[in-house]
Enzyme design. Structure first.
Site, PDB file in Angstrom:
ATOM      1  N   GLU A  34      46.928  45.465  42.697  1.00 36.43           N
ATOM      2  CA  GLU A  34      47.475  46.608  41.975  1.00 36.43           C
ATOM      3  C   GLU A  34      46.338  47.158  41.120  1.00 36.43           C
ATOM      4  O   GLU A  34      45.708  46.398  40.376  1.00 36.43           O
ATOM      5  CB  GLU A  34      48.635  46.177  41.063  1.00 36.43           C
ATOM      6  CG  GLU A  34      49.252  47.381  40.356  1.00 36.43           C
ATOM      7  CD  GLU A  34      50.278  47.027  39.285  1.00 36.43           C
ATOM      8  OE1 GLU A  34      50.373  45.838  38.918  1.00 36.43           O
ATOM      9  OE2 GLU A  34      50.977  47.951  38.824  1.00 36.43           O
ATOM     10  N   ARG A 258      47.773  29.817  43.144  1.00 39.78           N
ATOM     11  CA  ARG A 258      46.707  30.612  42.549  1.00 39.78           C
ATOM     12  C   ARG A 258      45.701  29.707  41.861  1.00 39.78           C
ATOM     13  O   ARG A 258      45.969  28.525  41.598  1.00 39.78           O
ATOM     14  CB  ARG A 258      47.300  31.583  41.535  1.00 39.78           C
ATOM     15  CG  ARG A 258      47.958  30.856  40.357  1.00 39.78           C
ATOM     16  CD  ARG A 258      48.263  31.759  39.152  1.00 39.78           C
ATOM     17  NE  ARG A 258      47.862  33.107  39.329  1.00 39.78           N
ATOM     18  CZ  ARG A 258      48.702  34.153  39.329  1.00 39.78           C
ATOM     19  NH1 ARG A 258      49.991  33.939  39.187  1.00 39.78           N
ATOM     20  NH2 ARG A 258      48.259  35.357  39.468  1.00 39.78           N
ATOM     21  N   LYS A 268      45.956  38.824  33.709  1.00 39.25           N
ATOM     22  CA  LYS A 268      45.452  40.177  33.433  1.00 39.25           C
ATOM     23  C   LYS A 268      45.871  40.648  32.040  1.00 39.25           C
ATOM     24  O   LYS A 268      45.118  41.307  31.354  1.00 39.25           O
ATOM     25  CB  LYS A 268      46.031  41.159  34.461  1.00 39.25           C
ATOM     26  CG  LYS A 268      45.206  41.326  35.712  1.00 39.25           C
ATOM     27  CD  LYS A 268      45.750  42.532  36.479  1.00 39.25           C
ATOM     28  CE  LYS A 268      45.338  42.475  37.948  1.00 39.25           C
ATOM     29  NZ  LYS A 268      45.985  43.550  38.722  1.00 39.25           N
TER      30      LYS A 268
END
Length: 556
Positions: A34, A258, A268
RNA sequence: AGUCUUGUAGUGUAAUGGUACCACGUCAGAUUCUGGCUCUGAAAAUCUAGGUUCGAACCCUAGCAAGACUACCA
């Protein structure tokens, strides 16, 4: 392609699929960021996985921007993401955007409405949350759940036409309000947002949600293996449901764990906070785990790829030791970085029996790991030298192999010297060291037979150039800064950046090139920072050398 | 509480019913004109309890633990 490494679970699935002739043996992956922030080392894991899978099985990888939330996404991020992926060494087959599919996704929604599988809901967000129930109690139907297909069609069209305000209506899938999987309890497919989109501008005021965009994009692109992280496991049922109802290309989703790394923050949101609140100078502050920061700090693409290869792919939560990343970059740089001399914490050494105005030039090999030392550069030597403060000890311990009263060391590329005396100031700081040198001990033609235990680096005083050097340490002083409930900002390491405004470097370093790495002998790997300017050199320390002496000192 | 996912040296990661592999890290030694590199060696693991089996990290059952889910974010 064959190698001795065992297969990870995704590779096993792919090989099984190939054996079964699924998708005609075709493998097509995608990397779907994104564009709402910079890529970090965790994304590198995903990039290496997705592109690596395609490479291994002769497939292709799309770079697809998952840009369905106009309020958070910006072109600036798109550009940085493309740069980072390229820098890591990967080429995408197609540069695509979920926003390119808005019309098609809209038509998919219409299809579902016509099948009686979607409805327009006028409930407020609070009402919808309340209707959803809890994991243990089933949800209740919205009062709008049984609208007619015709009414839903008209309302959805009006939503698109801009007849309603933000949040006034949503389009929901009609699935199962009692499902133990909360994502199946009539999830929202479309919401109204009168917002400017970085690519479609004002063409749309309704935007599809992740669950009604991602899988559809995968399907449109005929992605065979859609690889994502663990938190999307509960979404998979929905992913499959939409594809089945729409009868479109059956992409399949697979989830892996992850990357987490010690002493490192990976979300983020928190990274953005570090930037916005001024804890770091920006997204590319060399202490950040972003790709752009690692690049600026001097990490190489090869070292990051190697790291991603070594950490493996599995489904269990993990936290990788940051020392593995450091190992990977040292391993790479050791083979490629040119050796140079720099003194970070200088003290003057005078060779009392060396002629006042004499200058010699020694050949210093660029890299002992390369054949013929990778060529040489000339290193000027004179009567007065800068050496490191830590390379002299007034009362040396027995394992100390450097300079001290009466002790001998080799000056790298030059002579063996013996410490005759030293000077101190009132505070007891060593201010000058006096040595004699052995003329017959010259590098390459040593006649002395003397074996010294230590070799130290140095820079000739009259020839020294100055540079600013930035030493970085981990940004946090706890292994898992986001681990407990405490504020991660309390764990910031106040010593994470140490600036040496004027270090002495050998003159050849004036020719240092950007994006090249240098090993400052015995000190670590360094690279030019972008803050450098003509006449002003700024070096970043990428990583120290492995330092077994420091460990020895710590033990005492 | 419900559903889902996962439990192998300190950290990662293999072993797919048959000698618990490898790497980083740690420790010891060799070598070295970088206390780097290289080389040699050592310590160190199958969540627990039952069961199936000649044999279980692997299969079964029951626990325990960790994580995810209950956004008009992705």
């Amino acid at each position: 392609m064959s190698e001795d490494r065992s297969l990870n679970f995704i590779e096993e699935i792919i090989e099984e699929d190939i054996r079964n002739g699924k998708n005609g043996g075709r493998v097509h992956t995608r990397f779907p960021p994104e564009p709402n922030g910079y890529l970090h080392i965790g994304h590198a894991k995903s990039i290496c996985l997705n592109f690596g899978l395609a490479q291994r099985y002769n497939g292709q990888t799309n770079l697809r921007f998952d840009d369905t939330n106009p309020e958070k996404e910006e072109t600036e991020y798109v550009e940085s993401i493309k740069e980072d992926v390229k820098w890591l060494g990967f080429n995408w087959a197609n540069e695509l955007y979920a926003s390119d599919y808005f019309e098609q996704i809209y038509q998919f929604a219409v299809t579902l409405i016509k099948k009686g599988k979607a409805y327009v809901d006028d409930s407020t967000p609070e009402e919808i949350a309340e209707q959803k129930g809890t994991p243990t109690e089933p949800g209740r139907p919205s009062p709008f759940r049984e609208r007619s297909i015709e009414e839903n069609l008209r309302l959805f069209e009006e939503m698109r036409a801009g007849n309603y305000q933000d949040g006034e209506k949503v389009l929901r899938a009609k699935i199962d309000l009692a499902s133990p999987n909360m994502h199946m309890r009539d999830p929202i497919m479309y919401r109204i947002r009168h917002a400017h989109h970085h690519r479609t501008g004002d063409a749309w005021c309704i935007y599809p949600m992740y669950d009604f965009a991602h899988g559809q994009s995968d399907s449109i692109e005929e992605i065979t293996h859609s690889v994502c992280t663990l938190e999307f496991i509960p979404h998979r049922a929905l992913y499959d449901w939409f594809i089945e109802q729409l009868e479109i290309f059956p992409s399949r989703q697979y989830e892996f764990a992850r990357l987490n790394m010690t002493y490192t923050l990976m979300s983020k949101r928190r990274l953005l906070q570090l930037v916005n609140e001024g804890f770091v100078s920006g997204w590319d502050d060399p202490r950040m785990p972003t790709i752009s920061a690692l690049r600026r700090r001097g990490f190489t693409p090869a070292s990051i790829r190697e790291f991603c290869d070594r950490i493996g792919i599995a489904k269990r939560e993990n936290i990788i030791d940051v020392s593995l990343l450091e190992f990977c970059v040292r391993e790479d740089l050791n083979k490629t970085a040119w050796r140079r001399q720099a003194v970070l914490d200088p003290v003057k050494l005078v060779i009392t029996n060396y002629p006042e105005d004499q200058v010699e030039f020694f050949d210093g090999e660029n890299n002992p790991e390369e054949e013929n030392g990778g060529g040489t550069r000339a290193v000027p030597f004179s009567r007065e030298l800068w050496i490191e403060h830590e390379d002299f000890m007034e009362n040396p311990t027995k394992k100390y192999f450097r300079l001290g009263p009466g002790l001998m060391v080799r000056l790298k590329h030059a002579y063996i010297v013996k410490c005759e005396s030293f000077e101190k100031d009132e505070q007891g700081n060593i201010t000058e060291i006096h040595c004699s040198y052995l003329p017959e001990s010259k590098s390459g033609s040593d006649q002395t037979q003397i074996k010294v235990k230590g070799t130290i680096h140095w820079v000739s005083v009259p020839h020294a150039e100055k540079a600013e050097i930035r030493l970085y340490d981990r940004l946090f002083n706890v292994e898992d800064p986001a681990g407990d409930d405490s504020d991660f900002r309390e764990h910031i390491n106040p010593q994470s950046l140490q600036v040496i405004p004027e270090a002495y470097i050998e003159p050849d370093l004036k020719n240092a090139e950007a994006h090249k790495s240098y090993q400052f002998i015995r000190k670590g790997y360094f690279t030019l920072d972008k803050d450098s300017a003509p006449g002003k050199l700024v070096f970043n320390r990428t990583v120290t050398l492995k330092d077994t002496w420091a460990k020895e000192v710590k033990k005492q």
